[in-house]
Design a protein around this motif. Structure first.
Motif, PDB file in Angstrom:
ATOM      1  N   ARG A 196      -2.846   1.985 -13.152  1.00  0.00           N
ATOM      2  CA  ARG A 196      -3.850   3.053 -13.315  1.00  0.00           C
ATOM      3  C   ARG A 196      -4.995   2.935 -12.323  1.00  0.00           C
ATOM      4  NH1 ARG A 196      -8.070   2.187 -17.915  1.00  0.00           N
ATOM      5  NH2 ARG A 196      -8.640   0.667 -16.282  1.00  0.00           N
ATOM      6  N   ASP A 197      -5.544   1.720 -12.205  1.00  0.00           N
ATOM      7  CA  ASP A 197      -6.723   1.540 -11.347  1.00  0.00           C
ATOM      8  C   ASP A 197      -6.421   1.822  -9.881  1.00  0.00           C
ATOM      9  OD1 ASP A 197      -8.037   0.886 -13.621  1.00  0.00           O
ATOM     10  OD2 ASP A 197      -8.287  -1.246 -13.176  1.00  0.00           O
ATOM     11  N   ARG A 198      -5.230   1.483  -9.459  1.00  0.00           N
ATOM     12  CA  ARG A 198      -4.877   1.697  -8.043  1.00  0.00           C
ATOM     13  C   ARG A 198      -4.521   3.163  -7.752  1.00  0.00           C
ATOM     14  NH1 ARG A 198      -4.981  -3.123  -9.450  1.00  0.00           N
ATOM     15  NH2 ARG A 198      -5.122  -4.884  -7.984  1.00  0.00           N
ATOM     16  N   LEU A 199      -3.836   3.799  -8.704  1.00  0.00           N
ATOM     17  CA  LEU A 199      -3.543   5.220  -8.521  1.00  0.00           C
ATOM     18  C   LEU A 199      -4.824   6.058  -8.588  1.00  0.00           C
ATOM     19  CD1 LEU A 199      -0.253   5.706 -10.614  1.00  0.00           C
ATOM     20  CD2 LEU A 199      -0.495   5.594  -8.118  1.00  0.00           C
ATOM     21  N   TRP A 200      -5.744   5.625  -9.435  1.00  0.00           N
ATOM     22  CA  TRP A 200      -7.010   6.353  -9.583  1.00  0.00           C
ATOM     23  C   TRP A 200      -7.779   6.429  -8.261  1.00  0.00           C
ATOM     24  CZ3 TRP A 200      -9.059   8.801 -13.942  1.00  0.00           C
ATOM     25  CH2 TRP A 200     -10.376   9.246 -13.832  1.00  0.00           C
ATOM     26  N   ILE A 230       2.641   0.483  -5.686  1.00  0.00           N
ATOM     27  CA  ILE A 230       1.697   0.505  -6.803  1.00  0.00           C
ATOM     28  C   ILE A 230       2.443   0.750  -8.115  1.00  0.00           C
ATOM     29  CG2 ILE A 230      -0.213   1.777  -7.854  1.00  0.00           C
ATOM     30  CD1 ILE A 230      -1.261   2.295  -5.002  1.00  0.00           C
ATOM     31  N   LYS A 231       3.341   1.730  -8.122  1.00  0.00           N
ATOM     32  CA  LYS A 231       4.064   2.072  -9.351  1.00  0.00           C
ATOM     33  C   LYS A 231       4.995   0.944  -9.798  1.00  0.00           C
ATOM     34  CE  LYS A 231       5.758   6.298  -9.536  1.00  0.00           C
ATOM     35  NZ  LYS A 231       6.433   7.532  -9.047  1.00  0.00           N
ATOM     36  N   ALA A 232       5.381   0.072  -8.846  1.00  0.00           N
ATOM     37  CA  ALA A 232       6.227  -1.078  -9.211  1.00  0.00           C
ATOM     38  C   ALA A 232       5.449  -2.108 -10.025  1.00  0.00           C
ATOM     39  CB  ALA A 232       6.796  -1.724  -7.958  1.00  0.00           C
ATOM     40  N   GLY A 233       4.108  -2.051  -9.933  1.00  0.00           N
ATOM     41  CA  GLY A 233       3.268  -2.936 -10.737  1.00  0.00           C
ATOM     42  C   GLY A 233       3.056  -4.301 -10.111  1.00  0.00           C
ATOM     43  N   PRO A 234       2.278  -5.165 -10.779  1.00  0.00           N
ATOM     44  CA  PRO A 234       2.010  -6.518 -10.264  1.00  0.00           C
ATOM     45  C   PRO A 234       3.259  -7.384 -10.328  1.00  0.00           C
ATOM     46  CG  PRO A 234       1.140  -6.277 -12.480  1.00  0.00           C
ATOM     47  CD  PRO A 234       1.643  -4.919 -12.071  1.00  0.00           C
ATOM     48  N   LEU A 235       3.202  -8.529  -9.675  1.00  0.00           N
ATOM     49  CA  LEU A 235       4.344  -9.443  -9.674  1.00  0.00           C
ATOM     50  C   LEU A 235       4.669  -9.889 -11.101  1.00  0.00           C
ATOM     51  CD1 LEU A 235       3.421 -11.701  -6.624  1.00  0.00           C
ATOM     52  CD2 LEU A 235       5.145  -9.896  -6.702  1.00  0.00           C
ATOM     53  N   LYS A 280      -6.210   9.234  -6.192  1.00  0.00           N
ATOM     54  CA  LYS A 280      -5.683  10.345  -6.988  1.00  0.00           C
ATOM     55  C   LYS A 280      -5.686  11.678  -6.242  1.00  0.00           C
ATOM     56  CE  LYS A 280     -10.072  11.062  -9.433  1.00  0.00           C
ATOM     57  NZ  LYS A 280     -10.699  11.133 -10.769  1.00  0.00           N
ATOM     58  N   GLN A 281      -6.628  11.868  -5.294  1.00  0.00           N
ATOM     59  CA  GLN A 281      -6.676  13.139  -4.572  1.00  0.00           C
ATOM     60  C   GLN A 281      -5.496  13.322  -3.622  1.00  0.00           C
ATOM     61  OE1 GLN A 281      -8.714  10.546  -4.242  1.00  0.00           O
ATOM     62  NE2 GLN A 281     -10.038  10.706  -2.420  1.00  0.00           N
ATOM     63  N   TYR A 282      -4.742  12.233  -3.392  1.00  0.00           N
ATOM     64  CA  TYR A 282      -3.599  12.312  -2.480  1.00  0.00           C
ATOM     65  C   TYR A 282      -2.257  12.267  -3.219  1.00  0.00           C
ATOM     66  CZ  TYR A 282      -7.452  10.889   0.533  1.00  0.00           C
ATOM     67  OH  TYR A 282      -8.666  10.817   1.172  1.00  0.00           O
ATOM     68  N   LEU A 283      -2.299  12.269  -4.556  1.00  0.00           N
ATOM     69  CA  LEU A 283      -1.064  12.131  -5.330  1.00  0.00           C
ATOM     70  C   LEU A 283      -0.346  13.465  -5.496  1.00  0.00           C
ATOM     71  CD1 LEU A 283      -2.255   9.721  -8.186  1.00  0.00           C
ATOM     72  CD2 LEU A 283      -1.087   9.123  -6.049  1.00  0.00           C
ATOM     73  N   GLU A 284       1.002  13.395  -5.527  1.00  0.00           N
ATOM     74  CA  GLU A 284       1.815  14.573  -5.823  1.00  0.00           C
ATOM     75  C   GLU A 284       1.820  14.801  -7.334  1.00  0.00           C
ATOM     76  OE1 GLU A 284       2.804  15.120  -1.780  1.00  0.00           O
ATOM     77  OE2 GLU A 284       2.982  16.438  -3.536  1.00  0.00           O
ATOM     78  N   ALA A 285       2.373  15.945  -7.751  1.00  0.00           N
ATOM     79  CA  ALA A 285       2.332  16.332  -9.168  1.00  0.00           C
ATOM     80  C   ALA A 285       2.964  15.290 -10.089  1.00  0.00           C
ATOM     81  CB  ALA A 285       3.027  17.684  -9.349  1.00  0.00           C
ATOM     82  N   ASP A 286       4.132  14.736  -9.691  1.00  0.00           N
ATOM     83  CA  ASP A 286       4.796  13.752 -10.567  1.00  0.00           C
ATOM     84  C   ASP A 286       4.011  12.447 -10.648  1.00  0.00           C
ATOM     85  OD1 ASP A 286       7.276  12.254  -8.387  1.00  0.00           O
ATOM     86  OD2 ASP A 286       5.438  13.325  -7.866  1.00  0.00           O
ATOM     87  N   GLU A 287       3.337  12.109  -9.548  1.00  0.00           N
ATOM     88  CA  GLU A 287       2.526  10.880  -9.520  1.00  0.00           C
ATOM     89  C   GLU A 287       1.241  11.078 -10.346  1.00  0.00           C
ATOM     90  OE1 GLU A 287       4.244  10.139  -5.048  1.00  0.00           O
ATOM     91  OE2 GLU A 287       2.232  10.951  -5.357  1.00  0.00           O
ATOM     92  N   LEU A 288       0.692  12.291 -10.291  1.00  0.00           N
ATOM     93  CA  LEU A 288      -0.479  12.600 -11.121  1.00  0.00           C
ATOM     94  C   LEU A 288      -0.129  12.538 -12.597  1.00  0.00           C
ATOM     95  CD1 LEU A 288      -2.295  15.508  -9.257  1.00  0.00           C
ATOM     96  CD2 LEU A 288      -3.302  13.320  -9.945  1.00  0.00           C
ATOM     97  N   GLU A 305       4.760   6.676   4.771  1.00  0.00           N
ATOM     98  CA  GLU A 305       3.899   5.514   4.501  1.00  0.00           C
ATOM     99  C   GLU A 305       3.183   5.673   3.162  1.00  0.00           C
ATOM    100  OE1 GLU A 305       1.639   5.706   8.086  1.00  0.00           O
ATOM    101  OE2 GLU A 305       2.710   4.038   9.034  1.00  0.00           O
ATOM    102  N   LYS A 306       2.730   6.913   2.874  1.00  0.00           N
ATOM    103  CA  LYS A 306       2.074   7.166   1.583  1.00  0.00           C
ATOM    104  C   LYS A 306       3.034   6.901   0.436  1.00  0.00           C
ATOM    105  CE  LYS A 306      -0.949  10.829   3.336  1.00  0.00           C
ATOM    106  NZ  LYS A 306      -1.189  12.288   3.301  1.00  0.00           N
ATOM    107  N   LYS A 307       4.272   7.371   0.586  1.00  0.00           N
ATOM    108  CA  LYS A 307       5.271   7.164  -0.462  1.00  0.00           C
ATOM    109  C   LYS A 307       5.561   5.684  -0.681  1.00  0.00           C
ATOM    110  CE  LYS A 307       7.733  11.585  -0.063  1.00  0.00           C
ATOM    111  NZ  LYS A 307       8.976  12.261   0.341  1.00  0.00           N
TER     112      LYS A 307
END
Length: 370
Positions: A52-56, A15-20, A59-67, A7-9
């Motif tokens: 950026r704003d959504r990943l921020w 989020i990484k796909a970006g807005p519409l 951020k404490q739950y992100l993997e290394a590549d996502e960080l 579910e996290k992935k």
């Protein structure tokens, strides 16, 4: 964290796909020039900041590549100004509500197609980060602009408009009020039809729960009527009968109910029926009936019509109904008689003299209501 790894992935992937893309395109076309950027530059920056704003926030739950993705975005665009919010209003920039369609795009739809589009369309909540918000209110403003450019084109769907959610019909009425004040033309035939339709819907749903949900529609109609009965840009004489019929429906409306009539201390309208009256259907409709009587009297003093009965005489049973506290308990409604007593005396001094005990309070405690 209560989400599973999958579910996290999934969420991070969204989020990484970006807005519409289509929404980003509309924003870029509308705003790029304001920031001195090309459309492509604005789209790239908006998408980067959005991600950026959504990943921020997670951020404490992100993997290394996502960080790494987040760190690159922060390097390009800086840290979020308000990391705890996805939408905010800054000191120099406020959120603007915009339409999903331009006026020209609205004209490309047939009236029936437009109604279907409105019914199905929903705002994208992911746009709250944007300096503008694509919203029902913004859509309603664009539709009202289209309506006043080609009012006759929408005659066949006026009932459909009236049955839509509140912002659409209310905005058409509020635009009409602005046109009245600016001295611009009013499509009277269409506006009177719209008023009649709103009154008919109200009459048929008076004891219905839907009636409570549609207060803003009725209130916006009566606000427009009230303004349209005053000043030089007023309703033509030919439409006064139709307005009277609508107002008679509104003057028996369910608004204000007992709860609205008695707001808690500190709330708008607390022990202030006049303030309550300008924000409630029944008292505002009564006030409008008085303006209707005065307007017709003024018109007929210049252009008499032989044998025409006084509108005040016709409306006496309604006015006496509203004076009867056993039938009309609202102090907001009764305050209108006190507000308009000088007009009433000018129109029919004998009637006022005979109804003084009903118009004015019986005790000093009730004087504030008049």
């Amino acid at each position: 964290p209560i989400l599973s790894s999958d579910e996290k992935k999934e969420i991070i992937g969204l989020i990484k796909a970006g807005p519409l893309p289509e929404t980003t395109e509309k924003l870029a076309i509308a705003l790029a020039s304001q920031y001195g950027e090309t459309i492509d530059e604005y789209k790239r920056k908006f998408t980067g900041v959005w991600i950026r704003d959504r990943l921020w926030m997670i951020k404490q739950y992100l993997e290394a590549d996502e960080l790494l993705v987040l760190n690159n975005l922060v390097k390009n665009y800086g840290e979020p100004q308000h990391p705890e919010f996805l939408a905010y209003i800054s000191e120099v920039q406020s959120l603007r509500e915009e339409s999903p369609l331009t006026v020209d795009e609205i004209f490309a739809y047939t009236p029936k197609e437009l109604i279907d589009f409105i019914k199905k369309w929903k705002p994208d909540n992911r746009l709250q980060i944007a300096p503008i918000e694509i919203s029902h209110r913004g859509f309603a403003q664009a539709i009202a602009s289209a309506f006043y450019q080609k009012p006759q084109s929408y005659k066949e769907v006026l009932k459909d408009f009236a049955e839509l959610t509140s912002p659409y019909i209310s905005t058409i009425f509020s635009f009409a009020q602005s046109r009245l004040k600016d001295g611009r033309s009013i499509p009277w035939e269409e506006m009177i039809s719209l008023i009649e339709i709103v009154a008919e819907i109200s009459k048929n749903t008076m004891s219905n729960e839907d009636n409570k949900k549609n207060i803003n529609k009725r209130l916006s109609a009566v606000w427009f009527i009230n303004d349209a009965l005053q000043g030089t840009n007023h309703i033509p004489l030919d439409y006064l009968d139709a307005i009277e019929n609508a107002l008679i429906v509104f003057v028996y409306d369910t608004d204000p109910d007992e709860q609205k009539e008695n707001p808690p201390e500190g709330y708008v309208g607390y022990k202030d029926p006049i303030t309550l009256s300008i924000n409630s259907v029944r008292p505002l409709a009564l006030d409008s009936l008085f303006h209707l009587i005065i307007l017709e009297r003024r018109i007929l003093s210049r252009e008499p019509i032989q044998g025409k009965e006084s509108r005040f005489n016709i409306l006496k049973p309604v006015l006496e109904d509203k004076l009867d506290k056993s039938k009309e308990p609202s102090w907001a409604v009764h305050s209108i008689f006190g507000k308009c007593v000088s007009y009433l005396y000018f129109i029919d001094s004998e009637w006022v003299s005979n109804h003084i005990p009903y118009i004015f309070p019986e005790t000093a405690e009730l004087e504030k209501y008049f």
